[in-house]
Write a protein that holds these residues in place. Structure first.
Motif, PDB file in Angstrom:
ATOM      1  N   HIS A  96       5.196  -8.063 -17.149  1.00  8.05           N
ATOM      2  CA  HIS A  96       4.204  -7.819 -15.947  1.00  8.05           C
ATOM      3  C   HIS A  96       4.844  -8.685 -14.569  1.00  8.05           C
ATOM      4  CE1 HIS A  96       1.059  -5.499 -17.966  1.00  8.05           C
ATOM      5  NE2 HIS A  96       1.684  -6.336 -19.109  1.00  8.05           N
ATOM      6  N   ILE A  97       4.584  -7.618 -13.262  1.00 13.81           N
ATOM      7  CA  ILE A  97       5.356  -8.337 -12.344  1.00 13.81           C
ATOM      8  C   ILE A  97       4.166  -8.648 -11.200  1.00 13.81           C
ATOM      9  CG2 ILE A  97       7.007  -8.837 -10.313  1.00 13.81           C
ATOM     10  CD1 ILE A  97       8.549  -9.002 -12.740  1.00 13.81           C
ATOM     11  N   ILE A  98       4.211  -9.715 -10.926  1.00 16.21           N
ATOM     12  CA  ILE A  98       2.695  -9.435  -9.910  1.00 16.21           C
ATOM     13  C   ILE A  98       3.088 -10.592  -8.675  1.00 16.21           C
ATOM     14  CG2 ILE A  98       0.571 -11.084  -9.446  1.00 16.21           C
ATOM     15  CD1 ILE A  98      -0.004 -10.974 -12.471  1.00 16.21           C
ATOM     16  N   ARG A  99       3.020  -9.360  -7.601  1.00 15.02           N
ATOM     17  CA  ARG A  99       3.720  -9.822  -6.164  1.00 15.02           C
ATOM     18  C   ARG A  99       2.660 -10.330  -5.011  1.00 15.02           C
ATOM     19  NH1 ARG A  99       4.895  -7.637  -0.858  1.00 15.02           N
ATOM     20  NH2 ARG A  99       7.114  -8.523  -0.896  1.00 15.02           N
ATOM     21  N   GLU A 155       7.440 -13.873  -6.110  1.00 12.45           N
ATOM     22  CA  GLU A 155       7.028 -13.181  -7.340  1.00 12.45           C
ATOM     23  C   GLU A 155       6.462 -14.060  -8.617  1.00 12.45           C
ATOM     24  OE1 GLU A 155       9.237 -10.492  -7.504  1.00 12.45           O
ATOM     25  OE2 GLU A 155       8.753  -8.956  -5.597  1.00 12.45           O
ATOM     26  N   ILE A 156       5.711 -13.546  -9.542  1.00 12.04           N
ATOM     27  CA  ILE A 156       5.298 -14.143 -10.927  1.00 12.04           C
ATOM     28  C   ILE A 156       5.286 -13.155 -11.970  1.00 12.04           C
ATOM     29  CG2 ILE A 156       2.970 -15.197 -12.160  1.00 12.04           C
ATOM     30  CD1 ILE A 156       4.015 -16.420  -8.594  1.00 12.04           C
ATOM     31  N   ALA A 157       5.946 -13.553 -12.922  1.00 11.96           N
ATOM     32  CA  ALA A 157       6.350 -12.714 -13.773  1.00 11.96           C
ATOM     33  C   ALA A 157       5.337 -13.055 -15.273  1.00 11.96           C
ATOM     34  CB  ALA A 157       7.561 -12.586 -14.394  1.00 11.96           C
ATOM     35  N   ILE A 176       4.190 -17.297 -19.428  1.00 11.60           N
ATOM     36  CA  ILE A 176       4.540 -17.007 -17.765  1.00 11.60           C
ATOM     37  C   ILE A 176       5.235 -17.311 -16.418  1.00 11.60           C
ATOM     38  CG2 ILE A 176       1.939 -18.418 -16.878  1.00 11.60           C
ATOM     39  CD1 ILE A 176       1.898 -16.806 -14.619  1.00 11.60           C
ATOM     40  N   GLY A 177       5.786 -17.235 -15.627  1.00 14.69           N
ATOM     41  CA  GLY A 177       7.092 -17.657 -15.463  1.00 14.69           C
ATOM     42  C   GLY A 177       7.488 -17.458 -13.709  1.00 14.69           C
ATOM     43  N   LEU A 178       7.484 -18.378 -12.070  1.00 18.03           N
ATOM     44  CA  LEU A 178       7.858 -18.221 -11.179  1.00 18.03           C
ATOM     45  C   LEU A 178       9.084 -17.258 -11.053  1.00 18.03           C
ATOM     46  CD1 LEU A 178       6.754 -18.937  -8.853  1.00 18.03           C
ATOM     47  CD2 LEU A 178       8.563 -20.787  -8.354  1.00 18.03           C
ATOM     48  N   TYR A 179       8.481 -15.941 -10.782  1.00 16.37           N
ATOM     49  CA  TYR A 179       9.925 -15.130 -10.856  1.00 16.37           C
ATOM     50  C   TYR A 179      10.896 -14.931  -9.132  1.00 16.37           C
ATOM     51  CZ  TYR A 179      11.985  -9.770 -10.846  1.00 16.37           C
ATOM     52  OH  TYR A 179      12.976  -9.005 -10.413  1.00 16.37           O
ATOM     53  N   THR A 180      10.059 -15.530  -8.317  1.00 21.17           N
ATOM     54  CA  THR A 180      10.906 -15.500  -7.272  1.00 21.17           C
ATOM     55  C   THR A 180      12.159 -16.482  -6.924  1.00 21.17           C
ATOM     56  OG1 THR A 180       8.631 -15.446  -6.405  1.00 21.17           O
ATOM     57  CG2 THR A 180      10.647 -16.053  -3.970  1.00 21.17           C
TER      58      THR A 180
END
Length: 512
Positions: A446-449, A436-438, A406-410
């Motif tokens: 999965h991208i969770i916003r 957004e978190i991947a 898991i990682g911070l996508y923003t």
């Protein structure tokens, strides 16, 4: 969801050799290791190009993305890969650039490596502000640092390792285990740059705090055993079947100083309880502590329980049904099994909690529990005589596959956790992108916003059932978040600020 390329999916899920997967979320890239080979790809690209590195003979154990120390590499090298194998640890330079709306990376050889035979590295941590790299193995409980520099010096090469926990003369002494006592080793390691601290979590659920001094030394200042931690929370919550010294701590997450002055660290148990710890020093506690002063004591100050899984436990709406939102409750006297067993957990500022549970007995699919602070409710003026409750909402998601990372996508420069005002989501929702978190699984990303208040209000208007239904929903919105915040949100929606995810997973503005 972004699917894993077919050639990688087939090799990873059918390989008979050592394999692992991970995310470089800030670069929009995922990686996989298959024996001695490393492959990277941009998971947001419809037809990604695989970038491979196969120029070394040993099996790869760990890969970590880190920020380099200033002045060591060329300016084009913005990141570096720390790669540990069965024989050594070596550094690779990484340059990233935007091309056509996507990110492309280039890997460079640095010639920096250090032998580590017999160490079996299983965790790597790095400091974004200083570029320091730390690691540990599963064979002991020591903490090592990988030092690197641009040029060789007397009695010191360009790359070397330093043991910060065992004296140099004892490192060469033979080790005897007469009692057959299980070896304690480091399972997780994280760096808090805001306080110059390094935290480690051992296989025995012990937490250690190291102070990263400006002169480059590393001092062990606190050792907190599981028994000490559970004894601290005895006055907060009653010991029960799912919260006692026999329950393992599976994860730790630092809480940056700009976000919370009193809380330093959050520990998550194997049953999903969150224990918040604070550290103090002999110089006395201060709301604005000096990062150069090392803490000398750590105490558990607060506990957040998992969502209720019993109708008799104050919140029947909190049953663990995938996709059903609910509110978390305060400390409970009964055992709560909704997040048992918890395999891993992660926390991102300003309080996003991601907890992976294994409800599937075959362990082929994970369930994800997400909880976030409700800043809208926290902002409502309250009676000073009424104690402030930590308003929080949560939701369940079924991943349908096994979680890997898991990682911070923003982007960090566009609303990341270090940006000013990020903790006040209502204040930055109009000029900063939503977080957004991947989440990487063995089938895709999965991208969770994060759904902002303005997004919820826009959706409320679009999906309401006639004027009567709209009026009822708006009144509910006002009752929860207040009239002033509702008016400001409505004005933002009229100006086209609302966003929603369409059925084809595309993000679009709501215009009426």
């Amino acid at each position: 969801m972004y699917r894993i390329p077919d050639q990688i999916f087939d090799q990873y899920n059918r390989a008979q050799v050592s394999t692992s997967m991970g995310l470089f979320a800030e670069l929009n890239h995922a990686w996989v290791t298959i024996d001695n080979a490393l492959y990277l790809w941009d998971y947001t690209h419809p037809n990604p190009q695989l970038i491979g590195f196969e120029e070394q003979p040993n099996s790869i154990n760990m890969v970590k993305l880190a920020r380099p120390r200033k002045g060591v590499f060329l300016p084009a090298v913005t990141h570096m890969l720390v790669i540990s194998t069965t024989a050594d640890v070596f550094l690779m330079g990484l340059a990233c650039e935007n091309t056509g709306g996507y990110k492309s990376v280039t890997i460079y050889q640095t010639g920096m490596s250090v032998p580590i035979r017999g160490l079996d590295i299983n965790v790597i941590a790095s400091s974004d502000s200083t570029g320091r790299i730390f690691f540990a193995g599963s064979s002991d409980n020591d903490v090592y640092e990988l030092t690197y520099q641009q040029e060789e010096r007397w009695f010191r090469g360009r790359c070397s390792k330093v043991n910060h926990t065992t004296k140099s003369f004892t490192a060469f002494a033979p080790q005897f285990n007469l009692r057959n006592k299980p070896t304690e080793f480091v399972e997780q390691m994280v760096v808090d740059d805001s306080r110059n601290l390094l935290y480690t979590l051992s296989s025995n659920s012990s937490i250690r705090v190291f102070h990263l001094r400006p002169d480059g030394s590393v001092n062990l200042t606190i050792t907190k055993t599981a028994i000490d931690i559970y004894s601290n929370i005895g006055h907060i919550i009653t010991s029960n079947e799912t919260l006692n010294p026999r329950v393992k701590i599976v994860s730790i997450s630092p809480i940056p100083a700009p976000e919370a002055s009193r809380y330093h660290l959050m520990a998550t148990t194997a049953t999903g309880y969150r224990i918040y710890l604070s550290a103090t020093g002999s110089y006395s506690w201060s709301a604005t502590p000096n990062a150069n002063n090392a803490p000398t004591s750590m105490q558990a100050q607060h506990v957040k329980t998992p969502p209720s899984d019993s109708p008799s436990d104050q919140a029947p709406q909190a049953a663990p049904v995938p996709g059903a939102p609910f509110h978390t409750t305060g400390p409970s006297k009964v055992s709560i099994h909704s997040l048992n067993p918890t395999s891993s957990a992660e926390r991102f500022p300003p309080g996003y909690f991601f907890c992976f549970t294994q409800k599937d007995n075959s362990k082929q699919a994970d369930t994800l529990f997400i909880s976030t602070p409700d800043s809208g409710k926290l902002a409502i003026p309250r009676d000073p005589s009424t104690p402030i409750k930590p308003e929080e909402t949560g939701i369940w998601l079924t991943l349908g596959s096994r979680a890997e990372a898991i990682g911070l996508y923003t982007p960090y420069d566009q609303g990341g956790p270090t940006s000013s005002g990020f903790g006040n989501e209502l204040a930055v929702q109009f000029d900063k992108p939503a977080a957004e978190i991947a989440v990487l699984t063995n089938t895709g990303v999965h991208i969770i916003r994060r759904r902002r208040l303005v997004d919820m209000f826009a959706s409320l208007i679009r999906n309401s059932d006639g004027e009567d239904g709209l009026e009822d929903r708006v009144q509910t919105f006002i009752r929860i978040y207040g009239r002033s915040e509702t008016i400001a949100t409505a004005l933002a929606v009229a100006c086209g600020q609302g966003m929603e995810v369409s059925p084809d997973s595309r993000l679009s503005k709501i215009n009426d």
